[in-house]
Enzyme design. Structure first.
Site, PDB file in Angstrom:
ATOM      1  N   HIS A 260      36.240  48.975  48.346  1.00 41.26           N
ATOM      2  CA  HIS A 260      35.961  50.463  48.782  1.00 41.26           C
ATOM      3  C   HIS A 260      35.772  50.826  50.187  1.00 41.26           C
ATOM      4  CE1 HIS A 260      31.930  48.352  48.613  1.00 41.26           C
ATOM      5  NE2 HIS A 260      31.424  49.415  49.351  1.00 41.26           N
TER       6      HIS A 260
ATOM      7  N   CYS B  77      23.774  50.089  51.860  1.00 34.99           N
ATOM      8  CA  CYS B  77      24.799  49.037  52.462  1.00 34.99           C
ATOM      9  C   CYS B  77      25.595  50.334  53.503  1.00 34.99           C
ATOM     10  CB  CYS B  77      25.622  48.746  51.418  1.00 34.99           C
ATOM     11  SG  CYS B  77      26.578  50.127  50.338  1.00 34.99           S
TER      12      CYS B  77
END
Length: 690
Positions: A65, A207
């Site tokens: 991603h 993250c």
């Protein structure tokens, strides 16, 4: 709002054998759907994110991603592999691959859906339903949440039984005794009321991209908390929003878990509590262990003593990191905080010399003598302000090395040790050692079990007092003089650099500056150069000049290459090339990173060759530089400025020629020529290394 995923974005027979091929196959579906505008540019962004940290997760899941300017709207493509694809997960290959594409300014509604999906990936019922889905439309509906996973799993399990064949009945039998539980049946039963309240934990997950790992770690921790019979509340600092935990929950918590790869926002809220500090993947894969660890810390009375301190430069590391890796990150923390002081002080001093000449350092204090209409007085003011800023260089370095090791408690002894290094003339090297000593002392003190009555004053009184006394003793009486002697020897060596020795050093520094384009080796070379400016001499000024010249080469060369042979680059790279002119001229080596991420095997060696040439020529020409930054804009302040520009131009041409040559070799013989806005259809694609 368009649907996040449609049947056209699902491939239930994904045949790719590598993660790069899988990403390309799914990305091509996004391009066909009009969700991605530049395939190669998007894949380069995916590869750059993958290089930060593998995206494979336990349970056979891969979630490549990224955020990308080439994405028109948040999109998800799903592929199911029969043979499995290695995404770096500890338990082996992944058979469920989710390619998540988010635009740089993704809307809140879509990002909330992505966050919800990430949580569902921790649900075995959901992943089981995807493994048994037989139609792309049904898989897409499952992912969108249009069809409950439990019902889908039950329906898929019923199909073989309805078939009536012995084989189907045999397949159906193992499923019938254990149908997927409904959400109501799977909910945990209320905890029995007891006189003693349950253990309470608050956690923060985050993250770099904020669209997957953040929410998966939160879901994993919450599940582990329910299984352990404790109260656990998670704050997700991700793309779908950042809602702070209720202050009362934080105040009542018995322990804290940080599972993050970027700095926790408002971290001070959690000070004084037993803390476990790890990377976000540990929150996904080791949630139960983390809960056990924080409970053990609370039982021992370990307050404000993280298991692994994570300062700003330490994100992404884990307990498995070796000492060398952690040492590098601690040193880079100090350097990152030191650089602004070096830049401000160095540029002020360089301007002072340019305005007032090289005798401006003999000017009296401007506090006692300042003439408003005299340029010499203004030059003296710049020099003295720059000197004050430079005076912070070593203490800042030492203080934030200690901070990188031991968080805020390391700041006081680190600054004290750095100031002592200046007092005893131990210089830059003394600051490095003082910072490491301070961090080690504080970490040792934090391991001592403290009575509860003293915990509140530990960070404010006890740790600063004891650690400063120990660091001061060691710096003044034990290691200070040997370090000062070593610093003097290094200074004398730089002063005597000439001929072949200087050229060899220039080559080495040029290679380091261009190897990782702003990464650790680049920062080590830069720190070596700016450290010499603390005690400037002819040798250290030559080193600073060589380092800045070499660091300018990669982005300038990429800009020139995209101008000379634009057909060898994608449309996105050609646009990046325009910006690289300015970045290179400003001594921002990171301007070449997009090119290196897309084609590292050709770009990085070419950049290193050009950097080595520039470093060697700068040393050979005897160029000097008193400013630690500024690029082309401080050339008038450089010794031998015309030869300095020749050195930069030579290295830029070398890198440009090599890049064009190597990229030209990848074209298939007889490949048709295409216009500059397209990638030649006959061109062999280069797989990006993760």
């Amino acid at each position: 709002m368009s649907e996040l995923i449609t049947a056209e974005l699902v491939d239930l027979g994904l045949s790719a054998e590598t993660k790069e091929a899988a990403a390309r196959s799914l990305a091509e579906r996004m391009v066909a759907a009009g969700r991605v505008t530049d395939l190669e540019g998007f894949l380069a962004d995916v590869a750059a994110r993958e290089a930060q940290m593998p995206t494979g997760l336990d349970g056979g899941i891969g979630i490549p991603h990224c955020r990308s300017a080439h994405v028109t709207e948040p999109t998800l493509a799903f592929g199911r592999s029969a043979s499995g694809i290695d995404f770096g997960a500890p338990d082996g290959p992944a058979d469920l691959i989710f390619l998540i594409a988010a635009p740089t300014g993704g809307d809140a509604d879509h990002l909330t859906i992505l966050a919800s999906l990430a949580r569902h990936l921790m649900d075995e019922t959901f992943t089981g339903a995807l493994r048994s889905a037989t139609e792309p439309a049904r898989a897409a509906a499952l992912i969108r949440g249009d069809e409950p996973a439990a019902e889908a799993a039950a329906d898929e399990g019923a199909k073989p039984e309805a078939d009536g064949t012995p084989e189907a009945e045999a397949e159906a039998k193992p499923e019938s005794p254990a149908p997927a539980p409904s959400p109501e049946s799977s909910a945990p039963s209320p905890e029995p009321t007891t006189a003693e309240r349950p253990f309470r934990i608050v956690a923060v997950t985050s993250c770099p991209t904020g669209i997957a790992h953040t929410y998966m770690a939160a879901e994993s921790l919450e599940k582990a908390g329910k299984a352990a019979g404790i109260e656990l509340h998670v704050e997700t600092q991700g793309s779908a929003g950042f809602k702070r935990l209720d202050p009362q929950l934080v105040a009542d918590a018995d322990g804290v878990i940080f599972a993050h790869d970027v700095e926790v926002r408002d971290k001070d809220r959690f000070a004084g509590k037993p803390t476990v500090d790890v990377g976000v993947k540990a929150g996904i894969n080791r949630a139960t262990e983390l809960i056990t660890e924080v409970r053990a810390k609370a039982a021992r009375g370990d307050a404000s003593a993280p298991a692994r301190t994570a300062a700003p430069m330490d994100k992404g590391s884990d307990e498995a990191d070796g000492f060398g890796t952690r040492l590098r990150k601690w040193l880079m923390t100090g350097v990152s905080y030191m650089v602004p002081f070096v830049a401000a002080g160095g540029l002020l001093i360089a301007l002072a010399f340019a305005i007032g000449g090289y005798t401006i350092d003999k000017a009296p204090s401007v506090a006692e003598h300042f003439v408003w209409t005299d340029s010499t007085s203004w030059a003296a003011l710049l020099f003295q302000v720059g000197g004050v800023a430079f005076g912070f260089l070593v203490p800042i370095l030492a203080g934030f090395i200690a901070y990188g090791m031991a968080d805020r408690p390391g700041l006081v002894p680190g600054f004290v040790g750095g100031a002592i290094a200046l007092t005893i003339n131990a210089g830059f090297l003394g600051g490095l050692i003082a910072g490491l000593l301070a961090g080690a002392v504080v970490m040792a003190i934090q391991r001592v079990t403290i009575p509860p009555v003293l915990r509140g004053i530990m960070p404010v009184v006890v740790i600063p007092l004891i650690s400063s006394a120990i660091v001061g003793f060691l710096m003044f009486l034990v290691i200070g003089k040997p370090v000062a002697a070593l610093q003097k020897a290094l200074t004398d060596w730089l002063s005597g650099l000439s001929g072949a020795n200087a050229i060899i050093l220039g080559v080495i520094l040029g290679l380091m500056m261009c190897f990782d384009l702003g990464g650790p080796l680049n920062k080590v070379a830069y720190a070596f150069a700016v450290g010499g400016l603390a005690n400037p001499n002819e040798g250290s000024l030559k080193v600073m000049a060589a380092v800045m010249a070499a660091g300018m080469v990669p982005p300038l060369a990429m800009a020139l290459a995209t101008t000379v042979r634009g057909k060898l680059f994608t449309k996105t790279e050609r646009e990046n090339g325009k910006a690289a002119w300015v970045l290179g001229a400003s001594f921002i080596t990171e301007g070449a990173i997009p090119f290196a991420a897309a084609d590292p095997l050709r770009v990085i060696p070419s950049a290193m060759a050009g950097g080595a040439v520039t470093g060697a020529l700068s040393m050979a020409f005897g160029c000097t530089l008193r400013a630690p930054h500024g690029g082309i804009f401080v050339v008038p302040l450089i010794g031998q400025p015309l030869l300095y520009l020749v050195a930069i131009a030579a290295g830029t041409c070398v890198t440009t020629a090599l890049v064009i040559l190597l990229k030209g070799l990848r074209k298939s013989p007889g490949a048709p020529s295409t216009g500059p806005a397209e990638t030649p259809p006959g061109e062999t694609k280069v797989t990006v290394a993760a």
